[in-house]
Design a protein around this motif. Structure first.
Motif, PDB file in Angstrom:
ATOM      1  N   SER A  11       0.830  -1.196   0.000  1.00  0.00           N
ATOM      2  CA  SER A  11       0.000   0.000   0.000  1.00  0.00           C
ATOM      3  C   SER A  11       0.869   1.251   0.000  1.00  0.00           C
ATOM      4  CB  SER A  11      -0.898   0.012   1.241  1.00  0.00           C
ATOM      5  OG  SER A  11      -1.625   1.215   1.319  1.00  0.00           O
ATOM      6  N   VAL A  12       0.372   2.305  -0.633  1.00  0.00           N
ATOM      7  CA  VAL A  12       1.065   3.600  -0.613  1.00  0.00           C
ATOM      8  C   VAL A  12       0.593   4.467   0.550  1.00  0.00           C
ATOM      9  CG1 VAL A  12       1.506   3.622  -3.096  1.00  0.00           C
ATOM     10  CG2 VAL A  12      -0.589   4.671  -2.200  1.00  0.00           C
ATOM     11  N   LYS A  13      -0.347   3.966   1.330  1.00  0.00           N
ATOM     12  CA  LYS A  13      -0.891   4.741   2.446  1.00  0.00           C
ATOM     13  C   LYS A  13      -0.009   4.554   3.681  1.00  0.00           C
ATOM     14  CE  LYS A  13      -5.570   4.305   0.682  1.00  0.00           C
ATOM     15  NZ  LYS A  13      -6.918   3.793   0.924  1.00  0.00           N
ATOM     16  N   PRO A  14       0.587   5.652   4.169  1.00  0.00           N
ATOM     17  CA  PRO A  14       1.528   5.554   5.292  1.00  0.00           C
ATOM     18  C   PRO A  14       0.948   4.964   6.576  1.00  0.00           C
ATOM     19  CG  PRO A  14       1.718   7.692   4.225  1.00  0.00           C
ATOM     20  CD  PRO A  14       0.516   7.014   3.632  1.00  0.00           C
ATOM     21  N   ASP A  15      -0.374   4.992   6.733  1.00  0.00           N
ATOM     22  CA  ASP A  15      -0.969   4.438   7.949  1.00  0.00           C
ATOM     23  C   ASP A  15      -1.201   2.924   7.865  1.00  0.00           C
ATOM     24  OD1 ASP A  15      -2.954   4.962   5.995  1.00  0.00           O
ATOM     25  OD2 ASP A  15      -4.530   4.948   7.517  1.00  0.00           O
ATOM     26  N   ARG A  16      -0.944   2.326   6.702  1.00  0.00           N
ATOM     27  CA  ARG A  16      -1.139   0.880   6.529  1.00  0.00           C
ATOM     28  C   ARG A  16       0.095   0.112   6.984  1.00  0.00           C
ATOM     29  NH1 ARG A  16      -6.046  -0.908   4.051  1.00  0.00           N
ATOM     30  NH2 ARG A  16      -7.157   1.019   3.623  1.00  0.00           N
ATOM     31  N   TYR A  17      -0.144  -1.062   7.563  1.00  0.00           N
ATOM     32  CA  TYR A  17       0.965  -1.873   8.057  1.00  0.00           C
ATOM     33  C   TYR A  17       1.856  -2.370   6.918  1.00  0.00           C
ATOM     34  CZ  TYR A  17      -1.116  -1.693  12.659  1.00  0.00           C
ATOM     35  OH  TYR A  17      -1.605  -1.241  13.854  1.00  0.00           O
ATOM     36  N   ALA A  18       1.284  -2.622   5.753  1.00  0.00           N
ATOM     37  CA  ALA A  18       2.101  -3.062   4.616  1.00  0.00           C
ATOM     38  C   ALA A  18       3.111  -1.982   4.229  1.00  0.00           C
ATOM     39  CB  ALA A  18       1.208  -3.407   3.425  1.00  0.00           C
ATOM     40  N   TYR A  19       2.686  -0.736   4.252  1.00  0.00           N
ATOM     41  CA  TYR A  19       3.580   0.395   3.962  1.00  0.00           C
ATOM     42  C   TYR A  19       4.695   0.442   5.000  1.00  0.00           C
ATOM     43  CZ  TYR A  19       4.990   5.297   3.256  1.00  0.00           C
ATOM     44  OH  TYR A  19       5.689   6.446   3.014  1.00  0.00           O
ATOM     45  N   LYS A  20       4.312   0.362   6.262  1.00  0.00           N
ATOM     46  CA  LYS A  20       5.292   0.409   7.354  1.00  0.00           C
ATOM     47  C   LYS A  20       6.266  -0.763   7.269  1.00  0.00           C
ATOM     48  CE  LYS A  20       2.103   2.853  10.325  1.00  0.00           C
ATOM     49  NZ  LYS A  20       1.323   2.907  11.540  1.00  0.00           N
ATOM     50  N   ALA A  21       5.761  -1.927   6.883  1.00  0.00           N
ATOM     51  CA  ALA A  21       6.627  -3.112   6.771  1.00  0.00           C
ATOM     52  C   ALA A  21       7.668  -2.919   5.671  1.00  0.00           C
ATOM     53  CB  ALA A  21       5.797  -4.358   6.498  1.00  0.00           C
ATOM     54  N   ILE A  22       7.263  -2.362   4.544  1.00  0.00           N
ATOM     55  CA  ILE A  22       8.222  -2.115   3.468  1.00  0.00           C
ATOM     56  C   ILE A  22       9.309  -1.167   3.952  1.00  0.00           C
ATOM     57  CG2 ILE A  22       8.550  -1.079   1.183  1.00  0.00           C
ATOM     58  CD1 ILE A  22       5.706  -2.125   0.487  1.00  0.00           C
ATOM     59  N   GLN A  23       8.907  -0.090   4.594  1.00  0.00           N
ATOM     60  CA  GLN A  23       9.899   0.862   5.107  1.00  0.00           C
ATOM     61  C   GLN A  23      10.847   0.212   6.104  1.00  0.00           C
ATOM     62  OE1 GLN A  23       7.656   4.294   6.598  1.00  0.00           O
ATOM     63  NE2 GLN A  23       8.551   5.435   4.899  1.00  0.00           N
ATOM     64  N   ARG A  24      10.298  -0.553   7.025  1.00  0.00           N
ATOM     65  CA  ARG A  24      11.130  -1.171   8.064  1.00  0.00           C
ATOM     66  C   ARG A  24      12.047  -2.228   7.473  1.00  0.00           C
ATOM     67  NH1 ARG A  24       8.809  -1.839  13.382  1.00  0.00           N
ATOM     68  NH2 ARG A  24       7.939   0.200  12.952  1.00  0.00           N
ATOM     69  N   LEU A  25      11.553  -3.009   6.505  1.00  0.00           N
ATOM     70  CA  LEU A  25      12.402  -3.994   5.829  1.00  0.00           C
ATOM     71  C   LEU A  25      13.574  -3.299   5.138  1.00  0.00           C
ATOM     72  CD1 LEU A  25       9.563  -6.219   4.386  1.00  0.00           C
ATOM     73  CD2 LEU A  25      11.427  -7.084   5.831  1.00  0.00           C
ATOM     74  N   LEU A  26      13.299  -2.190   4.457  1.00  0.00           N
ATOM     75  CA  LEU A  26      14.364  -1.441   3.799  1.00  0.00           C
ATOM     76  C   LEU A  26      15.359  -0.886   4.821  1.00  0.00           C
ATOM     77  CD1 LEU A  26      12.276   0.485   1.109  1.00  0.00           C
ATOM     78  CD2 LEU A  26      13.847  -1.436   0.710  1.00  0.00           C
ATOM     79  N   ASN A  27      14.837  -0.382   5.930  1.00  0.00           N
ATOM     80  CA  ASN A  27      15.709   0.148   6.989  1.00  0.00           C
ATOM     81  C   ASN A  27      16.632  -0.918   7.564  1.00  0.00           C
ATOM     82  OD1 ASN A  27      14.609   2.687   6.682  1.00  0.00           O
ATOM     83  ND2 ASN A  27      13.234   2.503   8.437  1.00  0.00           N
ATOM     84  N   HIS A  28      16.165  -2.172   7.516  1.00  0.00           N
ATOM     85  CA  HIS A  28      16.969  -3.299   7.997  1.00  0.00           C
ATOM     86  C   HIS A  28      17.794  -3.926   6.865  1.00  0.00           C
ATOM     87  CE1 HIS A  28      14.472  -3.018  11.610  1.00  0.00           C
ATOM     88  NE2 HIS A  28      15.389  -3.751  12.204  1.00  0.00           N
ATOM     89  N   HIS A  29      17.827  -3.262   5.714  1.00  0.00           N
ATOM     90  CA  HIS A  29      18.660  -3.652   4.568  1.00  0.00           C
ATOM     91  C   HIS A  29      18.239  -4.967   3.907  1.00  0.00           C
ATOM     92  CE1 HIS A  29      21.138  -0.306   5.741  1.00  0.00           C
ATOM     93  NE2 HIS A  29      21.214  -0.811   6.965  1.00  0.00           N
ATOM     94  N   HIS A  30      16.956  -5.291   3.993  1.00  0.00           N
ATOM     95  CA  HIS A  30      16.442  -6.451   3.267  1.00  0.00           C
ATOM     96  C   HIS A  30      16.058  -5.998   1.860  1.00  0.00           C
ATOM     97  CE1 HIS A  30      16.312  -9.122   6.723  1.00  0.00           C
ATOM     98  NE2 HIS A  30      15.811  -8.119   7.423  1.00  0.00           N
ATOM     99  N   GLU A  31      16.254  -6.875   0.897  1.00  0.00           N
ATOM    100  CA  GLU A  31      15.790  -6.604  -0.465  1.00  0.00           C
ATOM    101  C   GLU A  31      14.286  -6.835  -0.481  1.00  0.00           C
ATOM    102  OE1 GLU A  31      16.482  -8.172  -5.033  1.00  0.00           O
ATOM    103  OE2 GLU A  31      17.860  -8.813  -3.460  1.00  0.00           O
TER     104      GLU A  31
END
Length: 120
Positions: A11-31
């Motif tokens: 999701s492109v909506k910042p309040d959605r958990y899928a959006y947050k998960a993508i950001q957090r995965l990237l922050n943890h250096h996962h592809e």
């Protein structure tokens, strides 16, 4: 160890958990790869609307309710991931049985919690 992860239900909506998960995965250096029913992007992750045959997917993390998951059963199995994470609200005994029959590990967990507690 970094794990290539496919987010289904992005999701492109910042309040959605899928959006947050993508950001957090990237922050943890996962592809990260992502699939959505709408075009979009989070960071450098462009959402796929089709179902590409990604190579080396370690983890599929689900952000779709069980009814919407049905369209992805065969696709998920074809990717041969090491595991599938059923985030809260996505638990699905039917898909879990299919995964069990195909020797694909699954867990009912929260990707955000796993990342936050270094258990991902």
């Amino acid at each position: 160890m970094m794990k290539k992860t496919l987010v289904i239900g992005a999701s492109v909506k910042p309040d959605r958990y899928a959006y947050k998960a993508i950001q957090r995965l990237l922050n943890h250096h996962h592809e990260v790869e992502a699939i959505s029913n709408r075009a979009g992007q989070v960071g450098d992750v462009v959402f796929h609307i089709d179902l590409p045959q990604f190579e080396d997917i370690d983890t599929v993390t689900l952000y779709l309710n069980p009814t919407r998951q049905r369209d992805y059963y065969d696709y998920i199995v074809s990717l041969k991931p090491n595991r599938v994470i059923f985030n809260p609200g996505t638990e699905n005994p039917e898909l879990q049985e299919i995964l069990r029959e195909n020797n694909i590990h699954f867990e009912e967990a929260c990707t955000l919690v796993l990342l936050g507690t270094d258990q991902y």
